[in-house]
Every structure is written in C-alpha cells, then in structure tokens.
Design a protein around this motif. Sequence first.
Motif, PDB file in Angstrom:
ATOM      1  N   TYR A  82       0.832  -1.210   0.000  1.00 40.57           N
ATOM      2  CA  TYR A  82       0.000   0.000   0.000  1.00 40.57           C
ATOM      3  C   TYR A  82       0.864   1.257   0.000  1.00 40.57           C
ATOM      4  O   TYR A  82       0.645   2.174  -0.802  1.00 40.57           O
ATOM      5  N   ALA A 139      -7.545   5.725  -2.564  1.00 43.25           N
ATOM      6  CA  ALA A 139      -8.734   4.899  -2.794  1.00 43.25           C
ATOM      7  C   ALA A 139      -8.552   4.004  -4.019  1.00 43.25           C
ATOM      8  O   ALA A 139      -8.962   2.832  -4.012  1.00 43.25           O
ATOM      9  N   LEU A 145      -6.407   1.029  -2.991  1.00 50.30           N
ATOM     10  CA  LEU A 145      -7.150  -0.016  -2.292  1.00 50.30           C
ATOM     11  C   LEU A 145      -7.986  -0.838  -3.275  1.00 50.30           C
ATOM     12  O   LEU A 145      -8.122  -2.061  -3.130  1.00 50.30           O
ATOM     13  N   LYS A 146      -8.559  -0.180  -4.264  1.00 50.71           N
ATOM     14  CA  LYS A 146      -9.349  -0.882  -5.274  1.00 50.71           C
ATOM     15  C   LYS A 146      -8.475  -1.886  -6.025  1.00 50.71           C
ATOM     16  O   LYS A 146      -8.869  -3.042  -6.227  1.00 50.71           O
ATOM     17  N   ALA A 176      -7.503  -4.793  -3.840  1.00 41.30           N
ATOM     18  CA  ALA A 176      -8.627  -5.722  -3.673  1.00 41.30           C
ATOM     19  C   ALA A 176      -8.682  -6.697  -4.855  1.00 41.30           C
ATOM     20  O   ALA A 176      -9.020  -7.881  -4.693  1.00 41.30           O
ATOM     21  N   GLN A 206      -8.944  -7.104   4.503  1.00 39.77           N
ATOM     22  CA  GLN A 206     -10.202  -6.470   4.912  1.00 39.77           C
ATOM     23  C   GLN A 206     -10.016  -5.639   6.175  1.00 39.77           C
ATOM     24  O   GLN A 206     -10.554  -4.532   6.297  1.00 39.77           O
ATOM     25  N   VAL A 254      -8.267  -2.380   5.239  1.00 35.99           N
ATOM     26  CA  VAL A 254      -9.184  -1.380   4.678  1.00 35.99           C
ATOM     27  C   VAL A 254      -9.955  -0.686   5.796  1.00 35.99           C
ATOM     28  O   VAL A 254     -10.119   0.543   5.791  1.00 35.99           O
ATOM     29  N   LYS A 255     -10.410  -1.447   6.781  1.00 35.32           N
ATOM     30  CA  LYS A 255     -11.139  -0.851   7.903  1.00 35.32           C
ATOM     31  C   LYS A 255     -10.252   0.100   8.703  1.00 35.32           C
ATOM     32  O   LYS A 255     -10.729   1.107   9.227  1.00 35.32           O
ATOM     33  N   ILE A 291     -12.451   3.193   3.529  1.00 37.45           N
ATOM     34  CA  ILE A 291     -12.588   2.847   2.120  1.00 37.45           C
ATOM     35  C   ILE A 291     -12.048   3.970   1.237  1.00 37.45           C
ATOM     36  O   ILE A 291     -11.492   3.737   0.162  1.00 37.45           O
ATOM     37  N   TYR A 292     -12.198   5.202   1.728  1.00 32.20           N
ATOM     38  CA  TYR A 292     -11.631   6.375   1.055  1.00 32.20           C
ATOM     39  C   TYR A 292     -10.616   7.005   2.004  1.00 32.20           C
ATOM     40  O   TYR A 292     -10.951   7.904   2.779  1.00 32.20           O
TER      41      TYR A 292
END
Length: 409
Positions: A282, A298, A301-302, A305, A318, A321-322, A326-327
């Motif tokens: 990341y 963002a 992350l997409k 995924a 997951q 991301v939390k 998400i953004y």
Amino acid sequence: MLKKINVEHLRVGMHLEQFCGSWMDHPFWRNCFVITDPEDLVRIRESSIREVWIDAAKGLDVETAQVVAEAEADVVHEELRAASRQPAQQEKTSMAEEAKRAARICAKAKEAVVSMFQEARMGKAIDAEQALPLVEEISSSVSRNPGALISLARLKTADDYTYMHSVAVCALMIALARQLGLDEQQTREAGLAGLLHDLGKALIPYEILNKPGKLTDAEFEVVKTHPAEGHRLLLEGSGVGPVTLDVCLHHHEKVDGSGYPEGLRAEQISLFAKMGAVCDVYDAITSNRPYKNGWDPAESLKRMAEWAKGHFDEAVFQAFVKSLGIYPVGSFVALSSGRLGVVLEQSEKSLLKPVIKVFFSTRSQAYIKPEIIDLSRTGCPEKISGREDPAKWGIKDVDRFWAGDLARI
C-alpha cells in the motif's frame, strides 16, 4: 554502576546509557552508545536534554562532584523496561492537532532511519531495541489519530522514499495490529517489524535503488536480495525478536506461492508477515517513486482488492481497509452534487462518510470556493458517488488541497 550527570560533564569516551527526556528531545535514533565523536557532544548540548545516565563500567567515568545521582544498572534498566511495557493512555485528538505533532515525528523519524541505514552500510551492528522509543512515538500518534501520521508519511519525495517508507509501514502496521485486536506487546512488535522490514535495502546499490526507469531482470534480482540481507543484518545485531526477523525476511511472500525469497504459500506465512505484505504494498503504490508517481489512496485499495486472492490474506486485507477507511485521507472523490473534493479525515460513524474538502464543480468545470463537508453529519444531503481521476479535470497536485490545510480543519 550507572551515574546521572549534567550534559556539560559529558566527554568523548563515556558510555551514554540513557537520555533523560523524550526521544523527540535528542538528536539520535538510539539512546545507548559510546561517545566517540566530539560533534555528538555539541549536538547533545544544543538539544533540550539537560541530564543523561552514563555507565562508568563501559566507558570513562566522571568526577564524583559532578554526579547528580547513582543507581545500580539493573534497577534503572528495569524501570525503563517497565515504562515501555506500560504505554500511557492516549486521548483522541483532532486531525489538525495531531497533524502538527505528526509532522515533527515524521521529520525526526526520517533522520533516525537515515542514521540507521548509514550505520548498516558501514557494517555497524544494529541494536533493534534502540529503535523502540521511535516506535513508541509513532504508536502514540496513531493512537491519538491514525490518519494524521499515516497520511503525512505518504507525502514523501522520490529521493527520501526508502527512509520514509519504513516510517509509513511502521505506522500502518500499528494501525492494522489494533484493528486485528492484537495486544500492546504484539502491536509494538508489529511496529518495530514495519520500521526495520527494509533494512536490507541499505546494502542495495544507490544506482539500482533509485533508478528512474524500469529495472533490468539482473537489477531486479539484486533488489530481491534485500529481505535476506536485512535478515542477516538483524541477526548480526542485537535486541531483535522473531517477529521482526520474520517480517523482514517474508514481507514479499504471496499467499499463492509466487512471492520471494522462499515462495511460501498461505498456510506457511505468519500473520505478521501477511500484515507486512499488505502495508508494504500500500505505501509503495501510493508514494512517488523515482520511476512513477503514486496512485490515489482509494484507487490503490481498489487495485489491491483485485490482487487480494493471489497476493494477500483476505481477512488481513479487509482489516487493513477498515483501519484506513474505504476512502483514505488524500483520496480524490466525486459527490452526488457533482462537486469534486479530497478526503481530509475519517468518520467514526461510517467508512463511507468521511470529511471532504470540495473545491471543483463538474457542472461549471471550474474551481469553486473550498468548502469542508462532514458526510456523517445528520441531515447531510451529500454522499460519495465514486472515485475520480483528477487528471480528467485538469487538476494537478491534489495533495496540496488537503496536506496544506490540516492545521485549519
């Protein structure tokens, strides 16, 4: 026997055991070393540190009249260990307030990592425990407001990427460890592992590490030696635990077995190494590198995924991301009204409703007066309709629209 003395009485040849003050108050990445350079004396005396502990059994002694206090070494060491085991409760702070402290921590942490890498290049043994105060400062900042330091650490230049990447991954590992419900000791170990995971890059030639173009196959094979080289450096040093060794060696492993250096599969990779893999990727893809600009958080992350099934442990991803949202802070998004803006801060109420700074209208295709909108506020008519590409609207340097305004949120 340890002796506490005033910094004016320090001299070359003394073994400095501990600074009496915060890690942020002195100019070194470590607390414990023999003073060999007169310049180090100058730097200590110019800092806000006024007293230090020296160990007369490991270096030059001091005149009795100059001693402030004496103590048995094991007593002082146990006090220091006890303090590190009992982190102070951190009150939550606003993004604006924490951003100011996070900026200082990032600057000091970069200096610390640069010094650490330089010592590794010179063949000096690394004492991993000496980095714990740095990890504690980062951990405290993440506790107060995780978005501040993590976001600021992403704003690295291509030139300082290697060093600030270590700081960013440390912070990301701490935030992820807390999201996963790990205890404080495990969280501290995760942070230290993140800080030292790329130590092996200290031995990669600069011309390869900072090459502005695509690496050749031969050059990439050299880069792929850094996990094993870092593992070796840590083994040759001291104070390193199994978690740090594991993450250093295995943070490039993938759950489908296509990673390196050992091609481990999912069940063979530890939880901490799986965490390290996610955090490392990341920060790498969201940062400016010598050969490419970083992607929007963002968007990153997409894409991650999409890779998750083969590259990452899905449960760990997951949770990651939390921990970010998400953004994440810095994401460029479109609102339902047709206005465009950048994410300033996460909301505790919903991952889909952060605080946004809007500054562009798609209808008029022009900049508008900036406005800060909390999407989680009761009755707020706006919602995010999706990610946007700033280049599509001729918008450059999106980061300046959020980073420069943190203090005025």
